[in-house]
Design a protein around this motif. Sequence first.
Motif, PDB file in Angstrom:
ATOM      1  N   ARG A   1      10.551  -3.261   1.247  1.00 11.07           N
ATOM      2  CA  ARG A   1       9.900  -4.145   2.230  1.00 11.07           C
ATOM      3  C   ARG A   1       8.477  -3.651   2.521  1.00 11.07           C
ATOM      4  O   ARG A   1       7.533  -4.434   2.596  1.00 11.07           O
ATOM      5  CB  ARG A   1      10.747  -4.172   3.515  1.00 11.07           C
ATOM      6  CG  ARG A   1      10.404  -5.279   4.475  1.00 11.07           C
ATOM      7  CD  ARG A   1      11.561  -5.580   5.434  1.00 11.07           C
ATOM      8  NE  ARG A   1      12.175  -4.387   6.036  1.00 11.07           N
ATOM      9  CZ  ARG A   1      11.632  -3.685   7.033  1.00 11.07           C
ATOM     10  NH1 ARG A   1      10.484  -4.040   7.549  1.00 11.07           N
ATOM     11  NH2 ARG A   1      12.266  -2.623   7.512  1.00 11.07           N
ATOM     12  N   ALA A   2       8.327  -2.338   2.668  1.00  8.03           N
ATOM     13  CA  ALA A   2       6.993  -1.774   2.954  1.00  8.03           C
ATOM     14  C   ALA A   2       6.022  -2.083   1.812  1.00  8.03           C
ATOM     15  O   ALA A   2       4.843  -2.366   2.039  1.00  8.03           O
ATOM     16  CB  ALA A   2       7.103  -0.262   3.168  1.00  8.03           C
ATOM     17  N   LEU A   3       6.525  -2.048   0.578  1.00 13.49           N
ATOM     18  CA  LEU A   3       5.654  -2.348  -0.566  1.00 13.49           C
ATOM     19  C   LEU A   3       5.244  -3.821  -0.553  1.00 13.49           C
ATOM     20  O   LEU A   3       4.089  -4.154  -0.812  1.00 13.49           O
ATOM     21  CB  LEU A   3       6.360  -1.999  -1.880  1.00 13.49           C
ATOM     22  CG  LEU A   3       6.519  -0.502  -2.156  1.00 13.49           C
ATOM     23  CD1 LEU A   3       7.519  -0.261  -3.287  1.00 13.49           C
ATOM     24  CD2 LEU A   3       5.173   0.141  -2.493  1.00 13.49           C
ATOM     25  N   HIS A   4       6.192  -4.702  -0.235  1.00 14.81           N
ATOM     26  CA  HIS A   4       5.854  -6.130  -0.172  1.00 14.81           C
ATOM     27  C   HIS A   4       4.855  -6.399   0.946  1.00 14.81           C
ATOM     28  O   HIS A   4       3.917  -7.187   0.791  1.00 14.81           O
ATOM     29  CB  HIS A   4       7.113  -6.979   0.023  1.00 14.81           C
ATOM     30  CG  HIS A   4       7.924  -7.132  -1.234  1.00 14.81           C
ATOM     31  ND1 HIS A   4       7.372  -7.549  -2.422  1.00 14.81           N
ATOM     32  CD2 HIS A   4       9.236  -6.924  -1.494  1.00 14.81           C
ATOM     33  CE1 HIS A   4       8.314  -7.583  -3.363  1.00 14.81           C
ATOM     34  NE2 HIS A   4       9.454  -7.198  -2.819  1.00 14.81           N
TER      35      HIS A   4
ATOM     36  N   GLN B   1      -0.866  -7.636   2.197  1.00 13.09           N
ATOM     37  CA  GLN B   1      -2.142  -7.320   2.873  1.00 13.09           C
ATOM     38  C   GLN B   1      -3.175  -6.822   1.879  1.00 13.09           C
ATOM     39  O   GLN B   1      -4.162  -6.183   2.263  1.00 13.09           O
ATOM     40  CB  GLN B   1      -1.906  -6.252   3.939  1.00 13.09           C
ATOM     41  CG  GLN B   1      -1.061  -6.738   5.092  1.00 13.09           C
ATOM     42  CD  GLN B   1      -0.467  -5.572   5.885  1.00 13.09           C
ATOM     43  OE1 GLN B   1      -0.621  -4.407   5.519  1.00 13.09           O
ATOM     44  NE2 GLN B   1       0.207  -5.891   6.979  1.00 13.09           N
ATOM     45  N   ASP B   2      -2.860  -7.001   0.575  1.00 13.12           N
ATOM     46  CA  ASP B   2      -3.773  -6.571  -0.482  1.00 13.12           C
ATOM     47  C   ASP B   2      -3.894  -5.051  -0.569  1.00 13.12           C
ATOM     48  O   ASP B   2      -4.949  -4.512  -0.880  1.00 13.12           O
ATOM     49  CB  ASP B   2      -5.152  -7.194  -0.260  1.00 13.12           C
ATOM     50  CG  ASP B   2      -5.643  -7.805  -1.551  1.00 13.12           C
ATOM     51  OD1 ASP B   2      -4.844  -7.856  -2.496  1.00 13.12           O
ATOM     52  OD2 ASP B   2      -6.820  -8.215  -1.608  1.00 13.12           O
ATOM     53  N   GLY B   3      -2.825  -4.376  -0.197  1.00 10.26           N
ATOM     54  CA  GLY B   3      -2.809  -2.918  -0.328  1.00 10.26           C
ATOM     55  C   GLY B   3      -2.905  -2.216   1.001  1.00 10.26           C
ATOM     56  O   GLY B   3      -3.332  -2.793   1.992  1.00 10.26           O
ATOM     57  N   ALA B   4      -2.473  -0.962   0.997  1.00 10.45           N
ATOM     58  CA  ALA B   4      -2.515  -0.136   2.201  1.00 10.45           C
ATOM     59  C   ALA B   4      -2.889   1.262   1.733  1.00 10.45           C
ATOM     60  O   ALA B   4      -2.700   1.597   0.565  1.00 10.45           O
ATOM     61  CB  ALA B   4      -1.131  -0.133   2.858  1.00 10.45           C
ATOM     62  N   PRO B   5      -3.425   2.093   2.621  1.00 13.00           N
ATOM     63  CA  PRO B   5      -3.832   3.426   2.178  1.00 13.00           C
ATOM     64  C   PRO B   5      -2.646   4.287   1.737  1.00 13.00           C
ATOM     65  O   PRO B   5      -1.555   4.170   2.285  1.00 13.00           O
ATOM     66  CB  PRO B   5      -4.501   4.029   3.418  1.00 13.00           C
ATOM     67  CG  PRO B   5      -4.259   3.115   4.532  1.00 13.00           C
ATOM     68  CD  PRO B   5      -3.715   1.830   4.024  1.00 13.00           C
ATOM     69  N   THR B   6      -2.891   5.126   0.745  1.00 18.32           N
ATOM     70  CA  THR B   6      -1.889   6.102   0.308  1.00 18.32           C
ATOM     71  C   THR B   6      -2.478   7.495   0.502  1.00 18.32           C
ATOM     72  O   THR B   6      -3.685   7.655   0.643  1.00 18.32           O
ATOM     73  CB  THR B   6      -1.513   5.925  -1.179  1.00 18.32           C
ATOM     74  OG1 THR B   6      -2.682   6.128  -1.977  1.00 18.32           O
ATOM     75  CG2 THR B   6      -0.921   4.567  -1.461  1.00 18.32           C
TER      76      THR B   6
ATOM     77  N   LEU C   1       7.572   6.777   1.560  1.00 19.92           N
ATOM     78  CA  LEU C   1       7.323   5.498   0.884  1.00 19.92           C
ATOM     79  C   LEU C   1       6.457   5.743  -0.345  1.00 19.92           C
ATOM     80  O   LEU C   1       5.276   5.388  -0.379  1.00 19.92           O
ATOM     81  CB  LEU C   1       6.636   4.529   1.862  1.00 19.92           C
ATOM     82  CG  LEU C   1       7.403   4.257   3.164  1.00 19.92           C
ATOM     83  CD1 LEU C   1       6.539   3.449   4.133  1.00 19.92           C
ATOM     84  CD2 LEU C   1       8.716   3.532   2.878  1.00 19.92           C
ATOM     85  N   TRP C   2       7.035   6.392  -1.373  1.00 18.79           N
ATOM     86  CA  TRP C   2       6.254   6.723  -2.566  1.00 18.79           C
ATOM     87  C   TRP C   2       5.563   5.466  -3.100  1.00 18.79           C
ATOM     88  O   TRP C   2       6.183   4.407  -3.254  1.00 18.79           O
ATOM     89  CB  TRP C   2       7.120   7.297  -3.672  1.00 18.79           C
ATOM     90  CG  TRP C   2       7.888   8.576  -3.443  1.00 18.79           C
ATOM     91  CD1 TRP C   2       9.082   8.882  -4.019  1.00 18.79           C
ATOM     92  CD2 TRP C   2       7.528   9.728  -2.654  1.00 18.79           C
ATOM     93  NE1 TRP C   2       9.488  10.147  -3.619  1.00 18.79           N
ATOM     94  CE2 TRP C   2       8.558  10.684  -2.785  1.00 18.79           C
ATOM     95  CE3 TRP C   2       6.441  10.041  -1.834  1.00 18.79           C
ATOM     96  CZ2 TRP C   2       8.536  11.923  -2.152  1.00 18.79           C
ATOM     97  CZ3 TRP C   2       6.416  11.260  -1.189  1.00 18.79           C
ATOM     98  CH2 TRP C   2       7.438  12.184  -1.355  1.00 18.79           C
ATOM     99  N   ALA C   3       4.298   5.598  -3.413  1.00 13.32           N
ATOM    100  CA  ALA C   3       3.541   4.460  -3.951  1.00 13.32           C
ATOM    101  C   ALA C   3       2.288   4.974  -4.636  1.00 13.32           C
ATOM    102  O   ALA C   3       1.606   5.872  -4.127  1.00 13.32           O
ATOM    103  CB  ALA C   3       3.151   3.502  -2.823  1.00 13.32           C
ATOM    104  N   GLY C   4       1.990   4.392  -5.786  1.00 15.11           N
ATOM    105  CA  GLY C   4       0.749   4.712  -6.470  1.00 15.11           C
ATOM    106  C   GLY C   4      -0.391   3.877  -5.905  1.00 15.11           C
ATOM    107  O   GLY C   4      -0.168   2.972  -5.086  1.00 15.11           O
ATOM    108  N   THR C   5      -1.591   4.167  -6.366  1.00 18.10           N
ATOM    109  CA  THR C   5      -2.767   3.493  -5.791  1.00 18.10           C
ATOM    110  C   THR C   5      -2.775   1.994  -6.094  1.00 18.10           C
ATOM    111  O   THR C   5      -3.464   1.244  -5.412  1.00 18.10           O
ATOM    112  CB  THR C   5      -4.064   4.119  -6.313  1.00 18.10           C
ATOM    113  OG1 THR C   5      -4.024   4.090  -7.750  1.00 18.10           O
ATOM    114  CG2 THR C   5      -4.236   5.557  -5.830  1.00 18.10           C
ATOM    115  N   SER C   6      -2.031   1.550  -7.117  1.00 19.93           N
ATOM    116  CA  SER C   6      -2.048   0.113  -7.459  1.00 19.93           C
ATOM    117  C   SER C   6      -0.854  -0.638  -6.886  1.00 19.93           C
ATOM    118  O   SER C   6      -0.451  -1.673  -7.419  1.00 19.93           O
ATOM    119  CB  SER C   6      -2.064  -0.056  -8.984  1.00 19.93           C
ATOM    120  OG  SER C   6      -3.256   0.467  -9.490  1.00 19.93           O
ATOM    121  N   HIS C   7      -0.310  -0.141  -5.786  1.00 20.09           N
ATOM    122  CA  HIS C   7       0.910  -0.754  -5.255  1.00 20.09           C
ATOM    123  C   HIS C   7       0.708  -2.195  -4.806  1.00 20.09           C
ATOM    124  O   HIS C   7       1.677  -2.944  -4.672  1.00 20.09           O
ATOM    125  CB  HIS C   7       1.451   0.078  -4.080  1.00 20.09           C
ATOM    126  CG  HIS C   7       0.496   0.143  -2.942  1.00 20.09           C
ATOM    127  ND1 HIS C   7      -0.487   1.101  -2.856  1.00 20.09           N
ATOM    128  CD2 HIS C   7       0.329  -0.657  -1.871  1.00 20.09           C
ATOM    129  CE1 HIS C   7      -1.196   0.885  -1.760  1.00 20.09           C
ATOM    130  NE2 HIS C   7      -0.722  -0.164  -1.158  1.00 20.09           N
TER     131      HIS C   7
END
Length: 348
Positions: free
Chosen positions: A248-251, A256-261, A316-322
């Motif tokens: 859900r966090a990724l969606h 929102q066109d991305g969030a900071p990692t 919430l593991w995520a790469g920069t292109s999430h």
Amino acid sequence: MIPHRPLPIISAPMAGGPSTPQLVAAVSEAGGLGFLAAGYLSPETMQAQITQTRQLTAAPFGVNLFVPETEWPEPQALEDYARVLAPLAERLGTAPPTVGEFDDDAYPAKLEALFSDPVPVVSFTFGLPSRETVQELQQLGTAVVLTVTSAEDASAAAALGPNALAVQGAEAGGHRATLRMSAEPNTLGVLELLAQVREVTELPLIAAGGIGAPARAAELIGAGAQAVQVGTAFLTTREAGTKPPHRRALHTAAAQDGAPTVVTRAFSGRPARALVNSFTEEFDALAPVGYPYLHHMTSPLRAAAARTEDTEHLNLWAGTSHASCREESAAELTRRFAGPALSADGGD
Ligand SMILES: Cc1cc2nc3c(=O)[nH]c(=O)nc-3n(C[C@H](O)[C@H](O)[C@H](O)COP(=O)(O)O)c2cc1C
């Protein structure tokens, strides 16, 4: 070489649930290479997942192992961090964190299982296996992939004679594959790192990190990668076992066109890239070097957060292109990402 596949797309091994046998089989069936993630699993569960994957596909797939740490963290720093986490543990309704025992992730037993019942590919992260292990696997017909994040580490890995290197750029989601847990990961993007690693070895290279679009996959293949290893984008595929709040966090971030990692040791004691949330904001600066102790210390907290869908205290593991994450099937993603890559490679 790793087994030849029609499509140069590898689904990254993603420990902690996402890399289900269903995901792995779907990617391999589509023509890519699926990877089971044996990290954190018992040898029995690893074996059960291998069996299940074989029931779903006759195509090749890989298994990824965590190499045990060889460095010892500072005991006082671990005690201090346990104390720092205590108020949050109380708020989440879990017992006060304590410093547990070292664990080797059952690495020797998992290796034994892979020696007695070989799989097509085994990859390693968090360190290098012994030369004997590499050779034994190869003699059994298993291709060996070693994961690196710098040219220096690539030289050390190449000296062991693997079949390929997985080259992980700073964009990558999840843990950085530094060979030593105390190493501060560099900030080299995968394209630049690929060029640097190519200077020190002629081994086949697999490019990983921030691949969120087919064009990026094609660019990396065009730059000489034999295949690309995609993680974050697979987290929102239907077959992935990603926890619902993580998904859900990724969606939400994608909408929102991305969030900071941030790359942080806060969850596990090893650097890993995650979406910024309350946990990373509060604990990033306080977390010591200390894998796997911190992983076990924060595990009950993360489990409690998951139960209440509290995304502020989850890893919430995520790469920069999430931001490119979308809901689709793993086969669709594999084929979509391979399209332009096949032309970059001159077709197949
Ligand atoms: C949720 C998650 C779990 C991961 N777990 C592992 C793992 O168990 N073993 C491993 O070698 N790499 C792991 N990685 C890193 C991937 O292999 C790969 O380097 C990374 O996903 C590539 O970057 P991307 O996420 O931007 O595509 C993980 C990555 C994510 C996002």
